[in-house]
Design an enzyme around this catalytic site. Structure first.
Site, short mmCIF file in Angstrom:
data_model
loop_
_atom_site.label_atom_id
_atom_site.label_comp_id
_atom_site.label_asym_id
_atom_site.label_seq_id
_atom_site.Cartn_x
_atom_site.Cartn_y
_atom_site.Cartn_z
N GLU A 291 -6.87 2.32 -3.30
CA GLU A 291 -5.22 2.29 -3.75
C GLU A 291 -4.75 0.95 -3.98
O GLU A 291 -3.57 0.85 -4.59
CB GLU A 291 -4.65 3.15 -2.31
CG GLU A 291 -3.42 3.20 -2.32
CD GLU A 291 -2.76 4.07 -1.13
OE1 GLU A 291 -3.36 5.21 -1.00
OE2 GLU A 291 -1.95 3.50 -0.51
N GLN B 64 -7.33 15.13 3.79
CA GLN B 64 -6.60 14.11 2.73
C GLN B 64 -7.50 14.12 1.27
O GLN B 64 -8.67 13.85 1.35
CB GLN B 64 -6.41 12.94 3.25
CG GLN B 64 -5.80 11.83 2.09
CD GLN B 64 -5.38 10.58 2.75
OE1 GLN B 64 -6.10 9.67 3.20
NE2 GLN B 64 -4.20 10.53 2.99
N HIS C 214 -7.55 11.80 -1.88
CA HIS C 214 -7.24 10.64 -2.36
C HIS C 214 -6.91 10.89 -3.95
O HIS C 214 -7.93 11.55 -4.80
CB HIS C 214 -8.43 9.55 -2.31
CG HIS C 214 -8.05 8.25 -2.54
ND1 HIS C 214 -7.58 7.72 -3.72
CD2 HIS C 214 -7.86 7.26 -1.68
CE1 HIS C 214 -7.33 6.62 -3.52
NE2 HIS C 214 -7.51 6.08 -2.39
N ARG D 200 -0.35 9.65 -0.33
CA ARG D 200 -1.43 10.35 -0.92
C ARG D 200 -1.28 11.85 -1.31
O ARG D 200 -1.77 12.47 -2.33
CB ARG D 200 -2.77 9.93 -0.24
CG ARG D 200 -3.16 8.57 -0.37
CD ARG D 200 -4.30 8.18 0.58
NE ARG D 200 -4.62 6.91 0.44
CZ ARG D 200 -5.76 6.27 0.99
NH1 ARG D 200 -6.37 6.82 2.00
NH2 ARG D 200 -6.07 4.82 0.71
N PHE E 18 0.93 -1.09 -0.02
CA PHE E 18 -0.04 -0.07 -0.08
C PHE E 18 0.69 1.43 -0.05
O PHE E 18 2.20 1.35 0.30
CB PHE E 18 -0.97 -0.01 1.21
CG PHE E 18 -2.29 0.23 1.12
CD1 PHE E 18 -3.08 -0.94 0.30
CD2 PHE E 18 -3.08 1.42 1.08
CE1 PHE E 18 -4.44 -0.88 0.10
CE2 PHE E 18 -4.37 1.39 1.02
CZ PHE E 18 -4.95 0.27 0.25
N LEU F 198 -14.79 6.29 -4.91
CA LEU F 198 -13.48 5.77 -4.79
C LEU F 198 -12.84 4.74 -5.48
O LEU F 198 -13.54 3.69 -5.56
CB LEU F 198 -13.17 5.59 -3.24
CG LEU F 198 -11.73 5.09 -2.78
CD1 LEU F 198 -10.71 6.08 -3.02
CD2 LEU F 198 -11.87 4.33 -1.36
N HIS G 87 -11.03 12.71 0.84
CA HIS G 87 -11.31 11.40 1.19
C HIS G 87 -11.62 11.33 2.58
O HIS G 87 -12.16 10.41 3.04
CB HIS G 87 -10.24 10.55 0.44
CG HIS G 87 -10.27 9.13 0.86
ND1 HIS G 87 -11.31 8.39 0.36
CD2 HIS G 87 -9.49 8.18 1.41
CE1 HIS G 87 -11.26 7.26 0.77
NE2 HIS G 87 -9.88 7.02 1.21
N ARG H 131 -2.42 10.90 6.19
CA ARG H 131 -2.91 9.69 6.77
C ARG H 131 -2.32 8.64 5.66
O ARG H 131 -2.33 8.91 4.47
CB ARG H 131 -4.14 9.26 6.89
CG ARG H 131 -4.41 7.89 7.43
CD ARG H 131 -5.85 7.58 7.58
NE ARG H 131 -6.90 8.00 6.46
CZ ARG H 131 -7.07 7.08 5.59
NH1 ARG H 131 -6.21 5.71 5.55
NH2 ARG H 131 -7.92 7.08 4.65
#
Lengths: 248, 594, 131
Positions: free
Chosen positions: B246, B231, B233, B291, B117, B243, B359, B394
């Site tokens: 990721e 954040q 995304h 991100r 990730f 979404l 996000h 994050r």
């Protein structure tokens, strides 16, 4: 984008007023709008008193199930373009009591979910959190399909048995029971079977199969119910023919 | 109004709320728990999380790595004591979910599988295909059904906290079905209501993510921490903002600009490897960068005219075709479903159009590592809280883990605290209840012809995007603050079309927007006051990170006028601030080479 | 205040949609099959009696209206059989010994079984007729 519009015929009901009516709204038509977008347009800019549930608008929270032109559907997944030129009729899910406009009473459904004990049952005395229970991809594959239910209740609206037999646990809850029964980590099958077969509703399922037709997540609850019936019948005859064998 | 007493009251029944409820049961089975949620628990937005949950479990991994990734990902704004606790407790919490039936994807051996990730140097993300949040939420909810100690208040909207003798003692909640207000009393209240991405127009967040819990705490005098960190995304579908996980990049998906170039190589994110190279995708590099950096790279590409022009704004392409149909179907089936249904694209045959989309909100209710806020009796956990482990940015797959780690901690701590407390009765509570009843009654009784909820909401989201988006400066933020001030006045003039008490969703929306304008002001003012760039907070007029002045959490307090912004030091234990390095300039451990 | 509105489908559900009506017909085919079984039982009963009543009953079965009835019953029976075969895979456990069984295989096996049984019956009837 275009300048055209589409007509929505929306079911309206207020328990503090007289019986239900249909109300028409003219909303802008966009190629990529879903029915939920049109309902939100109504609520935001035409009539704030229209009530309905929605949240994720990506087909996973299960809130926005309604009847669209007579078929149960997630309104976030039904495009206006597939129902042009309209009008498009939007009603609350059938088979459920209507609380208000497009909002149905889901408490009965929630109780049925609770009924089938939808959680892992283990005989272990203590829960050792140092290691996971092993489960191979093949074992996962046995129940995976039945674990995909988003509780959108479309299958209850599609089921003619639900419309006649109140105590029928229904497609989603039975699929959920099957999901745990087939999970290699679970040891509570007998307990769950007792609940399922106490209930005569399951035998009233005539495999209409509409529940699986409308399921947006391809859970196939009809298949789950037939599998449960098959196992129930098998257990019954096994017990009948081998009365000396103790039930596990 | 009758009062309903519980020992612990939990507001919000998503991942954090459900985990907290079960933690209370585990800690003390004799306690009674009220679980309040404005939606049925399985509708909570945890359900939409896709990619997975991070925890160190494999032998090639170590706690130090997860800690370092999280801290550097946060641009050193995370509290390091909290991150250590988070990383240490994560594996057991995820095994607990496994024991509660979560259908984790597996290796052939039967052990839980992990995937790479963004921003993580080692693959440590547990996943259930690409519906991890869905499976986690349903496993938690279904497991919770066996505990008779938990009384659910489904479709109850908490409108205010009740505090007396310096302690939070419950809340007032509006029952959607009847329109009645109820008084729910408890010695401890845990807020688990999720983030507030809906203050922006283009977001992956569901309609319910209106930051209600933040507004409750803020109005009760608790600070909102690090609100300026929002954040984006990097891969949402244009138009809807849905979404695209990721995990699509963790499995090997690549990002292309309109010249077919993997443009991330131009932004200090490393060198691209061929997609068929066995070392692709590389951890902590290129498409698996963090991100904030990826979303900012998009903005630069857009400014340079290297993005595609679409009906819903500019976009780039996410290409997963080289993974092949089988891998797409087994690892990221939801991506295929969403792209087909909402973008009319089959990712097996075509690249997916994507662009950055709001996000996650790193900021939230100020809590310590136990989930306790400075107001005795009040706790918070999950996205609505700011412990802080996420700091200025994050990392993907840390948020679901945060729900269960800090949900459980808040539950356990609250359970221990209530055992020592007595409910303090008093006229003060009655006064607050009466005031709240008057507030709601006044809103419902306003004559027609006032402001529309949706128009205020449009004004709010437009102002936030224009003034407090990916790039900000003093002018844009000052204008945003001024607009929010106007909106606050207009909120007081909202009138409703709906006069029915039953499922008056317009009334709920009006109460939500009231709180949203409040917390948006905390965000805008905190962003205006932070004259540096860090993680997701990028000031074009202050482009550098400024550790000398801003290695600090912002603390926004509500006043009658503008929010008051104070600062609190970041807890640094063993990882002194350093440069964030991704890609080839990082050595194989992901630590910057010296 | 009124109670929540009752919108259950009720007993007339099968009239509401084409798909429901087809399911209803599928279930109704059992009436034809029942009738055929009764006729067949009567035939056996008559065969145990004198030849005269047996021949009279056989003529009755050959009446044009009865032939039409038999054809309709045959069509319904085939329809029921085919639809039953097509939905059978979802009613069966999806795995045998850890391997997923393709639906097409299950459906194919049923048709093969039906063909085999039909062939045996035809051969048997031909053999009885020949001796």
């Amino acid at each position: 984008m275009s300048d055209t519009t589409v007509q929505l015929e929306v079911f309206r009901y207020r328990p503090d007023n007289d019986g239900p009516t249909f109300q028409s709204y003219e909303v802008p038509y966009h190629d990529d709008w879903v029915v939920l977008d049109a309902l939100n347009y109504v609520k935001n800019y035409i009539d704030g008193s229209l009530s309905f549930r929605w949240s994720c608008r990506m087909g996973v929270c299960g809130s926005c199930g309604m009847q669209v032109n007579g078929e149960p559907a997630l309104t976030c997944a039904v495009f206006l373009r597939d129902h042009m030129p309209g009008p498009i009729r939007v009603e609350p899910l059938v088979n459920f009591p209507v609380e208000r406009d497009l909002v149905v009473d889901s408490n009965g459904f929630m109780e049925k979910l609770d009924h089938v004990k939808p959680y892992l049952v283990r005989e272990d005395e203590t829960d050792d959190l140092d290691a996971e229970y092993l489960q191979t991809p093949i074992q996962l594959d046995r129940y995976k399909q039945f674990s995909m239910c988003i509780n959108c209740m479309l299958c209850y609206a599609a089921c003619p048995v639900i419309g006649r037999v109140d105590e029928f646990i229904g497609p989603a809850a039975l699929a959920l029971a099957q999901r745990y029964n087939l999970d290699s980590r679970d040891q509570g099958k007998q307990m769950r079977q007792d609940v399922i077969f106490q209930n005569e509703g399951i035998w009233e399922c005539t495999f209409v199969g509409e529940c699986s037709e409308v399921c947006p997540k391809h859970v196939d609850p009809a298949g789950a119910i037939q599998q449960a019936k098959l196992e129930g019948a098998y257990d019954y005859y096994k017990r009948l023919l081998t009365p000396w064998a103790r039930r596990s | 109004m009758n009062e309903i007493p519980h020992d612990v009251l939990i507001i919000g029944a998503g991942g954090a709320g459900l985990r907290a409820a079960m933690a209370v049961v585990e800690a003390n089975p004799d306690l009674s728990i009220g679980l309040v949620s404005k939606v049925y628990p399985m509708r909570s937005h945890t359900v939409s999380a896709e990619g997975g949950m991070a925890a160190v479990i494999k032998s090639n991994d170590a706690r130090e790595h997860h800690i370092y990734d999280t801290i550097s990902g946060s641009d050193w704004l995370a509290d390091q004591d909290a991150v250590e606790i988070f990383v240490d407790e994560a594996p057991r919490e995820l095994i607990q979910l496994e024991h509660w039936g979560c259908p984790w994807s597996r290796e052939d051996s039967g052990h839980v599988a992990v995937r790479p990730f963004g921003g993580m140097q080692i693959e440590r993300t547990w996943y259930a295909a690409d519906k991890t949040g869905f499976h986690v939420l349903h496993a938690l909810f279904q497991t919770s059904l066996q505990f008779s100690q938990i009384t659910r208040y489904d479709e109850y909207f908490a409108t205010t906290l009740l505090t007396a003798y310096g302690r939070c003692q419950g809340c007032v909640a509006l029952e959607l079905r009847t329109g009645e207000l109820h008084v729910l009393r408890a010695n401890a209240v845990i807020i688990c209501t999720g983030g507030f991405g809906r203050v922006f127009p283009f977001t992956t967040n569901g309609s319910i993510k209106t930051g209600d819990g933040l507004a409750l705490a803020y109005r009760a005098g608790v600070a909102l921490k690090d609100m300026e960190f929002v954040q984006y995304h990097p891969t949402g579908l244009p138009g809807t903002g849905i979404l695209i996980t990721e995990a699509s990049r963790g499995e090997g998906g690549i990002l292309l600009n309109n010249q077919g170039r993997r443009y991330l190589q131009d932004y200090d994110l490393g060198e691209p490897l061929d997609v068929h190279d066995p070392r692709h995708p590389q951890n902590r590099a290129m498409e698996l960068g963090p991100r904030d950096r990826l979303s900012q790279a998009f903005m630069h590409e857009q400014a340079a005219g290297r993005t595609f022009d679409g009906e819903y704004g500019d976009y780039v392409q996410l290409d997963v075709r080289h993974l092949g149909e089988d891998r797409i179907n087994t690892r990221i089936p939801f991506v295929r479903e969403l792209a087909s249904n909402y973008a009319g694209i089959d990712p097996v045959a075509e690249p997916i159009p994507v662009r950055p989309v709001v996000h996650y909100t790193m900021g939230g209710i100020d809590t310590d590592v136990h989930g306790a806020t400075p107001l005795p009796g009040l706790y918070a956990a999950g996205e609505c809280a700011c412990v802080s482990i996420n700091g200025a940015n994050r990392l993907g797959s840390n948020s679901l883990t945060e729900l269960v780690v800090f949900g459980a901690r808040a539950g356990r701590h609250a359970a221990a605290a209530v055992a020592r407390q007595q409910l303090s009765d008093g006229p003060e509570i009655d006064r607050q209840v009466a005031a709240e009843r008057d507030r709601v009654a006044e809103l419902r009784a306003r004559p027609a012809g006032g402001e529309r909820v949706a128009v205020i909401r449009d004004g709010l989201t437009t102002a936030m995007e224009a003034g407090a988006g990916i790039f900000r400066d003093e002018d844009s933020l000052s204008a945003c603050c001024a607009t929010l001030r106007e909106l606050e006045e207009r909120v007081a003039r909202i009138s409703l079309d709906d006069s029915s008490p039953v499922y008056n969703t317009e009334l709920i929306s009006a109460l939500e927007i009231d709180g949203m304008v409040d917390i948006a002001q905390a965000l805008a003012h905190a962003a205006l006051d932070r004259t540096e760039s860090r993680g997701s907070h990028q000031r074009t007029d202050y482009a550098a990170r400024d550790d000398a002045n801003y290695l600090k959490h912002s603390m926004a307090y509500r006043t009658d006028g503008d929010p008051r912004i104070e600062y609190k030091d970041v807890v640094i234990t063993r990882w002194p601030p350093a440069e964030r390095v991704y890609g080839s300039t990082a050595d194989k451990d992901g630590m910057p080479s010296t | 205040m009124n109670r929540p509105l009752d919108r259950r489908l009720g007993w007339t559900w099968w009239t509401l949609k084409g798909s429901y009506f087809r399911i209803f017909l599928r279930e109704a085919t059992s009436a034809f099959i029942l009738a055929e079984i009764v006729f067949f039982m009567l035939l056996i009963h008559k065969a145990g009696q004198d030849a005269e009543s047996y021949l009279a009953y056989r003529d009755f079965l050959w009446h044009p209206l009865m032939v039409v009835f038999h054809l309709v019953a045959l069509a319904f029976a085939l329809w029921h059989t085919i639809t039953f075969f097509l939905i059978a895979p979802s009613a069966l456990p999806s795995q045998v010994a850890g391997r997923r069984i393709p639906a097409a295989f299950i459906i194919g096996q049923q048709f093969a079984g039906l063909a085999a049984v039909s062939l045996l019956v035809i051969l048997w009837v031909a053999w009885v007729g020949a001796t």
